[in-house]
Design a protein around this motif. Structure first.
Motif, mmCIF file in Angstrom:
data_model
loop_
_atom_site.group_PDB
_atom_site.id
_atom_site.type_symbol
_atom_site.label_atom_id
_atom_site.label_comp_id
_atom_site.label_asym_id
_atom_site.label_seq_id
_atom_site.Cartn_x
_atom_site.Cartn_y
_atom_site.Cartn_z
ATOM 1 N N SER A 390 -9.304 -8.830 -5.640
ATOM 2 C CA SER A 390 -8.155 -8.435 -6.456
ATOM 3 C C SER A 390 -7.753 -6.993 -6.184
ATOM 4 O O SER A 390 -6.560 -6.672 -6.078
ATOM 5 N N GLN A 391 -8.750 -6.110 -6.045
ATOM 6 C CA GLN A 391 -8.432 -4.703 -5.782
ATOM 7 C C GLN A 391 -7.825 -4.510 -4.391
ATOM 8 O O GLN A 391 -6.926 -3.691 -4.209
ATOM 9 N N LEU A 392 -8.316 -5.251 -3.390
ATOM 10 C CA LEU A 392 -7.734 -5.137 -2.057
ATOM 11 C C LEU A 392 -6.297 -5.654 -2.026
ATOM 12 O O LEU A 392 -5.442 -5.089 -1.330
ATOM 13 N N THR A 411 0.988 -0.887 7.177
ATOM 14 C CA THR A 411 1.344 -0.954 5.756
ATOM 15 C C THR A 411 1.201 0.422 5.138
ATOM 16 O O THR A 411 0.178 1.088 5.308
ATOM 17 N N LYS A 412 2.204 0.846 4.423
ATOM 18 C CA LYS A 412 2.164 2.132 3.737
ATOM 19 C C LYS A 412 1.568 1.923 2.346
ATOM 20 O O LYS A 412 2.108 1.200 1.528
ATOM 21 N N VAL A 421 -12.285 0.191 -5.069
ATOM 22 C CA VAL A 421 -13.035 -0.330 -3.922
ATOM 23 C C VAL A 421 -12.643 0.357 -2.611
ATOM 24 O O VAL A 421 -13.508 0.837 -1.872
ATOM 25 N N PRO A 422 -11.339 0.446 -2.222
ATOM 26 C CA PRO A 422 -11.021 1.144 -0.967
ATOM 27 C C PRO A 422 -11.367 2.626 -1.009
ATOM 28 O O PRO A 422 -11.748 3.201 0.016
ATOM 29 N N ARG A 444 -6.780 0.748 8.852
ATOM 30 C CA ARG A 444 -5.846 -0.150 9.563
ATOM 31 C C ARG A 444 -6.037 -1.587 9.112
ATOM 32 O O ARG A 444 -5.066 -2.351 9.042
ATOM 33 N N LEU A 445 -7.281 -1.950 8.804
ATOM 34 C CA LEU A 445 -7.561 -3.320 8.345
ATOM 35 C C LEU A 445 -7.236 -3.514 6.873
ATOM 36 O O LEU A 445 -7.366 -4.617 6.358
ATOM 37 N N GLY A 446 -6.851 -2.440 6.172
ATOM 38 C CA GLY A 446 -6.506 -2.563 4.760
ATOM 39 C C GLY A 446 -7.694 -2.578 3.840
ATOM 40 O O GLY A 446 -7.587 -3.091 2.719
ATOM 41 N N LEU A 447 -8.836 -2.027 4.283
ATOM 42 C CA LEU A 447 -10.061 -2.055 3.471
ATOM 43 C C LEU A 447 -10.414 -0.691 2.883
ATOM 44 O O LEU A 447 -11.302 -0.614 2.030
ATOM 45 N N SER A 448 -9.765 0.374 3.325
ATOM 46 C CA SER A 448 -10.177 1.703 2.890
ATOM 47 C C SER A 448 -8.979 2.629 2.878
ATOM 48 O O SER A 448 -7.948 2.357 3.529
ATOM 49 N N ILE A 449 -9.133 3.727 2.132
ATOM 50 C CA ILE A 449 -8.129 4.779 2.175
ATOM 51 C C ILE A 449 -8.312 5.577 3.456
ATOM 52 O O ILE A 449 -9.348 5.530 4.102
ATOM 53 N N ALA A 450 -7.291 6.339 3.824
ATOM 54 C CA ALA A 450 -7.377 7.132 5.053
ATOM 55 C C ALA A 450 -8.073 8.445 4.766
ATOM 56 O O ALA A 450 -8.048 8.951 3.663
#
Length: 450
Positions: A390-392, A411-412, A421-422, A444-450
């Protein structure tokens, strides 16, 4: 008397009791001055844009340790300064050190040393009290009420003996935001603490929690009723698909499932759900479901006419399924875009549940385990996979997708939808590995912040 000649060691005191000037060997560790097999680290040789900033951090920490008198005698702060400051001296000589020595003078060790220094000074100012205690006559144990801290008096103190009581008291304390009561509950469950209470105090807590219902969002209970009914309808449909069994449902059993699911979703019920109203809502979804009375029980069963086959064929229509998916997506996206969350610097106990809308938390377990009401009722709390997915979804959602200029579509991410979670993954990976490329790949995979 003639003087005798002796070769002096600069590291040992002379005959007069004074030390010879201490020399700093800059090609060794500046902190321990020992030549060991451990690798020496030099901030000046770092390839980062902030190379050399480690000198300033270590210089500030050494000065702070020296100020509170916690610097070991093996380090002479004056020999690390050529007159332009410790940081400038380190940079001039390209100072280096062992990582194990550097860890002895980090921010954490400095904070603990300052805390010990403050506690020692405070304890030295407070005179010590000596209390005489008789061992011949032990004082009887005095039990107090867990809620009001009052003694038994005329009312009898009851002891907590069930986990259901502990769970309900915690739920009421969270709902009322009663910080003193939450602090007491943090010591463990009521059974482990051997908590005792007045019945009047427990009833007063329940009444206060029930009274705060008016301050909550009134639409949330309506949403919970809709979710429970949808899961109940799905449970009936799954039972109907079994070709070897003709399902017959007792209305009392269906009402019990519905009532249990509402409590798990957070809806406080003053009594049981009206079974007749629930029956009418179910019959509106199943035109071929009929009710039959047998004594005091009401049984629900399907007839075997053509209407049942026609309805099943309509449910398998691809166009209808696509429209239902689009409507469900619009409902969830409306709640996701309406909700905002941002990282405040720390993770609270319920930060994961509060960062995503309830409709998304209800949809994800339906996708993972099916919308069966028995499957949804099998968990007393929200499972971790449900919260993570849900958080992702919340983190990667956007109101309008940007047009891609190249072959790779990015994705921005919005800062107002950075879920725990990210944020936790990005910070943990960077702390463990210190590799920016891993964090960028997870981003890039949408799992973490930059």
């Amino acid at each position: 008397m003639a003087k005798r000649f002796m070769v002096l060691d600069p590291q040992q005191p002379g005959s007069s009791g004074t030390h010879l000037p201490y020399l700093t060997h800059w090609d060794q560790c500046v902190l321990c001055q020992k030549d060991t097999s451990e690798k020496l680290c030099c901030p000046a040789e770092s390839k980062r844009s902030t190379g050399g900033s480690g000198y300033q951090t270590l210089a500030d920490n050494l000065l702070a340790f020296s100020k509170i008198g916690c610097l070991p005698k093996t380090i002479d702060i004056s020999k690390l300064d050529d007159g332009e400051g410790i940081q400038a001296t380190f940079e001039h000589h390209r100072a280096r050190w062992h990582d194990s020595c550097r860890l002895e003078y980090n921010k954490t060790k400095l904070f603990r040393a300052e805390k010990r220094k403050t506690s020692c000074e405070h304890s030295a100012d407070v005179p010590r009290k000596y209390i005489r205690q008789s061992r011949d006559q032990p004082q009887p144990a005095v039990y107090k009420c867990f809620f009001c801290d009052g003694q038994a008096g005329k009312e009898t103190l009851h002891e907590a003996s069930t986990f259901e009581l502990d769970a309900r008291v915690r739920k009421c304390a969270l709902k009322l935001e009663d910080k003193p009561l939450l602090a007491k509950l943090s010591g463990g469950d009521l059974i482990a603490q051997e908590a005792k209470y007045h019945v009047k105090c427990l009833a007063s807590l329940y009444n206060k929690a029930r009274g705060t219902k008016m301050n909550e969002d009134p639409n949330q209970d309506v949403v919970n009723h809709g979710i429970a009914l949808a899961e109940l309808v799905s449970y009936i449909e799954e039972a109907r698909m079994d070709s070897t069994v003709a399902p017959v449902f007792k209305l009392i059993d269906i009402a019990t499932l519905y009532n249990t699911r509402l409590e798990q979703l957070g809806t406080v019920l003053t009594g049981r759900v009206h079974s007749t109203e629930l029956k009418n809502r179910i019959l509106r979804y199943f035109p071929d479901l009929e009710e039959h009375k047998r004594g005091r029980d009401i049984l629900l069963a399907f007839n075997q006419d053509v209407g049942s086959a026609l309805r099943k064929a309509c449910e398998q229509d691809a166009d209808s399924d696509g429209i239902h998916l689009a409507k469900a997506a619009n409902v969830i996206r409306r709640d996701m875009l309406k909700m905002t969350t941002a990282f405040s610097g720390s993770f609270d106990t319920h930060c994961q549940e509060e960062s995503v809308p309830n409709s998304l938390i209800a949809l994800v377990p339906m996708i993972l385990n099916g919308p069966n009401i028995k499957e949804q009722s099998s968990h007393s709390s929200i499972p971790a996979p449900t919260l993570t997915i849900s958080q992702l979804l919340m983190f990667n959602s956007c109101a309008h997708r940007r047009k891609s200029t190249g072959s790779v579509q990015s994705t921005k991410h919005s800062q107002t939808r950075e879920t725990p979670v990210p944020v936790y993954l990005g910070v943990m990976i960077h702390t463990k590995t210190r590799r920016r490329d891993l964090v960028d790949e997870l981003y890039r995979l949408g799992l973490s912040i930059a």
